[in-house]
Design a protein around this motif. Structure first.
Motif, mmCIF file in Angstrom:
data_model
loop_
_atom_site.group_PDB
_atom_site.id
_atom_site.type_symbol
_atom_site.label_atom_id
_atom_site.label_comp_id
_atom_site.label_asym_id
_atom_site.label_seq_id
_atom_site.Cartn_x
_atom_site.Cartn_y
_atom_site.Cartn_z
ATOM 1 N N PRO A 79 20.280 60.050 28.618
ATOM 2 C CA PRO A 79 21.661 60.337 29.033
ATOM 3 C C PRO A 79 22.617 59.298 28.456
ATOM 4 C CG PRO A 79 20.165 60.489 30.914
ATOM 5 C CD PRO A 79 19.363 59.914 29.781
ATOM 6 N N MET A 80 23.685 59.756 27.832
ATOM 7 C CA MET A 80 24.635 58.848 27.172
ATOM 8 C C MET A 80 26.050 59.108 27.654
ATOM 9 S SD MET A 80 23.064 58.868 23.309
ATOM 10 C CE MET A 80 23.888 57.370 22.832
ATOM 11 N N ARG A 81 26.196 59.381 28.929
ATOM 12 C CA ARG A 81 27.522 59.701 29.459
ATOM 13 C C ARG A 81 28.479 58.516 29.384
ATOM 14 N NH1 ARG A 81 27.590 64.303 33.130
ATOM 15 N NH2 ARG A 81 25.554 65.304 33.175
ATOM 16 N N ASP A 82 27.945 57.293 29.503
ATOM 17 C CA ASP A 82 28.820 56.126 29.506
ATOM 18 C C ASP A 82 28.918 55.470 28.136
ATOM 19 O OD1 ASP A 82 26.193 55.378 29.540
ATOM 20 O OD2 ASP A 82 26.424 53.799 31.049
ATOM 21 N N ARG A 83 28.582 56.208 27.078
ATOM 22 C CA ARG A 83 28.727 55.697 25.719
ATOM 23 C C ARG A 83 29.662 56.621 24.952
ATOM 24 N NH1 ARG A 83 22.527 54.270 23.834
ATOM 25 N NH2 ARG A 83 21.848 53.311 25.784
ATOM 26 N N ARG A 165 35.087 69.385 31.430
ATOM 27 C CA ARG A 165 36.482 69.532 31.855
ATOM 28 C C ARG A 165 36.656 70.735 32.780
ATOM 29 N NH1 ARG A 165 37.874 68.278 26.249
ATOM 30 N NH2 ARG A 165 38.609 66.130 26.122
ATOM 31 N N ARG A 166 35.745 71.676 32.678
ATOM 32 C CA ARG A 166 35.798 72.847 33.552
ATOM 33 C C ARG A 166 35.041 72.621 34.857
ATOM 34 N NH1 ARG A 166 36.213 74.572 28.392
ATOM 35 N NH2 ARG A 166 37.455 76.429 27.947
ATOM 36 N N GLY A 167 34.565 71.387 35.056
ATOM 37 C CA GLY A 167 33.895 71.052 36.301
ATOM 38 C C GLY A 167 32.411 71.324 36.322
ATOM 39 N N TRP A 168 31.813 71.612 35.161
ATOM 40 C CA TRP A 168 30.382 71.859 35.090
ATOM 41 C C TRP A 168 29.674 70.624 34.533
ATOM 42 C CZ3 TRP A 168 31.533 76.858 31.884
ATOM 43 C CH2 TRP A 168 32.186 77.775 32.703
ATOM 44 N N ASN A 169 28.379 70.540 34.795
ATOM 45 C CA ASN A 169 27.534 69.470 34.257
ATOM 46 C C ASN A 169 28.082 68.084 34.614
ATOM 47 O OD1 ASN A 169 26.697 67.894 31.254
ATOM 48 N ND2 ASN A 169 25.168 68.630 32.688
ATOM 49 N N LEU A 170 28.519 67.924 35.867
ATOM 50 C CA LEU A 170 29.028 66.638 36.327
ATOM 51 C C LEU A 170 27.934 65.847 37.046
ATOM 52 C CD1 LEU A 170 32.505 67.687 37.788
ATOM 53 C CD2 LEU A 170 32.013 66.745 35.533
ATOM 54 N N ARG A 171 28.046 64.536 36.992
ATOM 55 C CA ARG A 171 27.165 63.657 37.761
ATOM 56 C C ARG A 171 28.037 62.882 38.740
ATOM 57 N NH1 ARG A 171 22.010 62.958 36.168
ATOM 58 N NH2 ARG A 171 21.860 60.853 37.006
ATOM 59 N N HIS A 172 27.710 63.004 40.012
ATOM 60 C CA HIS A 172 28.509 62.388 41.066
ATOM 61 C C HIS A 172 27.976 60.983 41.357
ATOM 62 C CE1 HIS A 172 30.519 66.222 41.997
ATOM 63 N NE2 HIS A 172 29.355 66.760 41.655
ATOM 64 N N VAL A 173 28.890 60.035 41.478
ATOM 65 C CA VAL A 173 28.502 58.641 41.670
ATOM 66 C C VAL A 173 29.239 58.051 42.869
ATOM 67 C CG1 VAL A 173 28.110 58.362 39.197
ATOM 68 C CG2 VAL A 173 30.306 57.666 40.174
ATOM 69 N N ALA A 174 28.640 57.010 43.425
ATOM 70 C CA ALA A 174 29.281 56.216 44.468
ATOM 71 C C ALA A 174 29.549 54.834 43.897
ATOM 72 C CB ALA A 174 28.385 56.116 45.701
ATOM 73 N N VAL A 175 30.704 54.282 44.216
ATOM 74 C CA VAL A 175 31.054 52.932 43.787
ATOM 75 C C VAL A 175 30.850 51.997 44.971
ATOM 76 C CG1 VAL A 175 32.869 51.430 42.904
ATOM 77 C CG2 VAL A 175 32.703 53.789 42.092
ATOM 78 N N LEU A 176 29.925 51.061 44.821
ATOM 79 C CA LEU A 176 29.631 50.106 45.894
ATOM 80 C C LEU A 176 30.509 48.881 45.682
ATOM 81 C CD1 LEU A 176 26.034 49.237 47.136
ATOM 82 C CD2 LEU A 176 28.013 47.756 47.437
ATOM 83 N N THR A 195 32.796 61.669 29.974
ATOM 84 C CA THR A 195 31.454 61.237 30.361
ATOM 85 C C THR A 195 30.814 62.198 31.347
ATOM 86 O OG1 THR A 195 32.292 59.895 32.201
ATOM 87 C CG2 THR A 195 32.115 58.829 30.041
ATOM 88 N N GLY A 196 31.614 63.000 32.033
ATOM 89 C CA GLY A 196 31.077 63.887 33.052
ATOM 90 C C GLY A 196 30.706 63.166 34.330
ATOM 91 N N ILE A 197 31.161 61.916 34.489
ATOM 92 C CA ILE A 197 30.880 61.129 35.694
ATOM 93 C C ILE A 197 32.078 61.248 36.643
ATOM 94 C CG2 ILE A 197 30.444 58.812 36.603
ATOM 95 C CD1 ILE A 197 29.115 58.134 33.960
ATOM 96 N N LYS A 198 31.807 61.644 37.872
ATOM 97 C CA LYS A 198 32.866 61.834 38.861
ATOM 98 C C LYS A 198 32.596 60.958 40.075
ATOM 99 C CE LYS A 198 35.261 65.367 41.578
ATOM 100 N NZ LYS A 198 35.339 66.803 41.914
#
Length: 525
Positions: A79-83, A165-176, A195-198
Motif C-alpha cells: 500500500p502506497m497511499r501516503d507516498r 474522490r467519489r468516496g470509494w476505496n477509502l481507509r479510515h484512520v484515527a489520530v491519537l 491517498t484515500g486516507i480519511k
C-alpha cells in the motif's frame, strides 16, 4: 466497522495487488514484443519461420518473472497511499534498472544468442550503421520497459484518485493526539485526498478529556479508553501524533495497539523546516534508527551528481571558452590588475577553497573589507538584510543586519565592463573549473565568505545546514530571483528546501531554469 469488514478490506487490497500485477505483466509482455518486433522488422521481416520463435525470441519467459520479482522486492506492491507519484516512479525506475541488469546476467549465463552472439540472427542496420541485432533488442527493451511501466503506474494512480474522490476505496484512520501535532496530521491528510486516507476521529493524548471535538472531527475519549474506542469504532490505521510532553507513554501505547490488526504510523513532534533531507527509518541488528538528518547526496546520489558536474562543467568550458577569452581580454584592457579575482569561500563540511571570477572591480586587497572606500570617494551605504534572526546572546536587538561583506549596485569601484559582467553573470564562468576539480557543484547554495558564516551561524537558525552539500554556481534561490540585495531569510528558506528535496532531476530542472532566468536578472550584483 466489524471483523467481517476487516476481511473485506484485506480482500480488496489483494484484489488491487492482483490487478496491478496483471497490468504490470501485460506491460512487460508488450515491451518485450515491441523490442522483438523492431529487431525482426529490421532484419528479415516480422513473421518468424517457426512458432518457437514467438516464444523464445521475445525473451518474455525470462523478462516477466525477473521484472515482477524486482517490483515485488522493491515494495511496489505494498500500500502506497501516503507516498506521492514521483516517489513511486523513482522507485519504479530503480527496480526496472535492477531487473534489466539481472536479465542481461541471466541471458549471458545461459548462453542466449541475444547476449552471447549473433548466431542465427542477421546483423541489423540502423541509420546506415550495422549493429548487433541482440543488442538492438535489449536496448529497445531498456527504453520501452521503464517508459511503459511508468505510464501504466501513472494511469493506475489517476484512476485510483478518481475512485477515491467519489468516496470509494477509502481507509479510515484515527489520530491519537488532540493537540497541535494531531491537528497538523489531520489537515495534512485532508489536503492529500489522493491517498484515500480519511480521518474518522481523534483520541486525546491525555488519559481523560472533556472535549468532544477537535479540528472538525469528534474526540472519542482519551488514552484510558483506547481499547474500548478502537473496538467500538473500528478503523484501518492509527496515526500516533503525541506531543513531546507525552512522549513517555509511547511505548505503552504501542504495546496496547498490538492487540489490534491495524496499521500504526508515528508522526514525530519535530519541525521539518531545518532538516536537510526527508527522514527515514532504518534498522541495525534489530535496533530501529530514525534518520532525522541524512544527506541524500551520499552514495549513488553523490556519484550521479558528481557525474553531472563533470559532464556539465566540461561542456560549459568548451561552449563558453570563446566567451571567457573575450571577457578576459575586456577586463585586461579596461583596468589594471589581474584578470581573475580570487577569494576564500566555504563549501561542504566547512571546507575552504578559492573561488575564481573575472575581476569586476578596481584592484583592492582581498583582505580589505569591500565596504572600505577608495581615496577621495564616499563609502557606499551599508547593506541591510531583513528577516527574523534566531534569538540568542549574539542576536542584534532589531531584525536588521548590516552586512559589510556584500557589494552594492552603486559601488564606485565597479568598472563599466565589470558591471556588464555582473549583470549577465559572465563573471561566474571561471568557476566551471572549480566544478570540474570537485571544489564546487553546478547546483547548490551559493558559497559564502568565512567571516560572514561566523556571523550567520549564530544569528540564523539552520544556516549551517547549507554546508551539508557542495556550494554551487547556481541554485534554487538564484533561479527564483533571490540574488544580490535580497532577503537572507528567503534565500536560506530556498536553500534548505533544495537540500531537503534534492534529486538529480531537481538539479537538471534548476540548470534548465538557469538558462532562462539565471544569466540576466535585475538583482544580479
Amino acid at each position: 466497522m466489524g471483523p467481517e469488514n476487516d476481511a473485506l478490506l484485506k480482500q480488496r487490497h489483494q484484489l488491487f495487488v492482483a490487478l496491478l500485477a496483471a497490468a504490470d505483466a501485460s506491460v512487460v509482455i508488450a515491451a518485450c514484443l515491441g523490442a522483438w518486433a523492431l529487431r525482426r522488422v529490421m532484419i528479415e521481416g516480422f513473421w518468424p519461420v517457426s512458432w518457437e520463435n514467438w516464444i523464445k525470441e521475445p525473451l518474455i519467459l525470462f523478462t516477466l518473472p525477473i521484472v515482477i520479482a524486482s517490483l515485488w522486492v522493491s515494495g511496489l506492491y505494498r500500500p502506497m497511499r501516503d507516498r506521492n507519484i514521483v516517489s513511486e516512479l523513482s522507485q519504479l525506475a530503480r527496480a526496472t534498472i535492477a531487473a534489466l541488469v539481472a536479465l542481461v546476467v541471466v541471458l549471458w549465463v545461459i548462453g542466449n544468442n541475444v547476449i552471447g552472439g549473433t548466431e542465427g540472427y542477421a546483423p541489423a542496420r540502423l541509420l546506415g550503421h550495422q549493429m548487433d541485432s541482440g543488442r538492438l533488442q535489449i536496448g529497445t527493451l531498456a527504453i520501452l520497459l521503464p517508459t511503459l511501466l511508468g505510464l501504466e503506474r501513472a494511469c493506475f494512480r489517476l484512476a485510483l484518485r478518481s475512485i477515491r474522490r467519489r468516496g470509494w476505496n477509502l481507509r479510515h484512520v484515527a489520530v491519537l493526539g488532540a493537540g497541535r501535532l494531531g491537528q497538523i496530521t489531520c489537515r495534512t491528510l485532508e489536503r492529500n485526498l489522493w491517498t484515500g486516507i480519511k480521518v474518522s476521529y481523534f483520541i486525546s493524548h491525555l488519559d481523560h478529556t472533556k472535549r468532544t471535538q477537535w479540528s472538525g472531527h469528534p474526540i472519542r475519549g482519551g488514552l484510558a479508553d483506547l481499547e474500548t474506542t478502537l473496538e467500538t469504532h473500528r478503523v484501518d490505521s492509527v496515526f500516533i501524533a503525541l506531543p513531546n510532553a507525552r512522549a513517555s507513554v509511547l511505548s505503552n501505547v504501542l504495546e496496547r495497539l498490538e492487540r489490534f490488526a491495524i496499521d500504526v504510523r508515528i508522526v514525530p513532534d519535530v519541525q521539518l523546516r531545518f532538516t536537510p533531507a526527508r527522514m527515514s527509518v532504518n534498522e541495525l541488528d534489530g535496533m530501529p534508527i530514525l534518520s532525522y538528518r541524512e544527506n541524500t547526496q551520499y552514495g549513488l546520489g553523490g556519484i550521479s551528481k558528481r557525474a553531472l558536474d563533470i559532464l556539465g562543467s566540461l561542456v560549459g568550458i568548451v561552449l563558453f571558452s570563446p566567451v571567457m577569452l573575450a571577457c578576459a581580454a575586456a577586463v585586461a584592457m579596461t583596468s589594471p590588475g589581474p584578470v581573475i579575482f580570487r577569494q576564500r569561500r566555504v563549501s561542504i563540511g566547512g571546507e575552504k577553497f578559492n573561488i575564481y571570477k573575472f575581476r569586476t572591480m578596481r584592484l583592492v586587497d582581498d583582505e580589505q573589507p569591500l565596504s572600505c572606500p577608495l581615496p577621495g570617494t564616499q563609502p557606499p551605504p551599508p547593506r541591510s538584510i531583513t528577516g527574523t534572526p534566531r534569538a540568542g546572546v549574539n542576536s542584534p536587538p532589531a531584525d536588521r543586519f548590516r552586512i559589510d561583506g556584500w557589494t552594492d549596485h552603486d559601488d564606485p569601484r565597479i568598472t563599466p565592463v565589470g558591471r556588464f559582467l555582473r549583470r549577465t553573470s559572465l563573471d561566474e564562468l571561471p568557476q566551471l573549473f572549480n566544478v570540474l576539480f570537485g571544489r564546487m557543484s553546478l547546483v547548490g547554495p551559493r558559497p559564502e565568505r568565512p567571516e560572514l558564516i561566523a556571523r550567520f551561524r549564530e544569528d540564523w537558525r539552520g544556516y549551517m545546514l547549507r554546508q551539508h552539500v557542495k556550494a554551487g554556481i547556481t541554485g534554487w534561490a538564484q533561479v527564483n530571483g533571490l540574488r544580490g540585495q535580497t532577503s537572507l531569510r528567503k534565500r536560506l528558506q530556498y536553500d534548505l528546501f533544495y537540500i531537503r528535496h534534492w534529486s538529480l532531476w531537481f538539479d537538471l530542472r534548476i540548470l534548465l531554469l538557469t538558462a532562462f532566468r539565471g544569466f540576466v536578472h535585475p538583482n544580479a550584483r
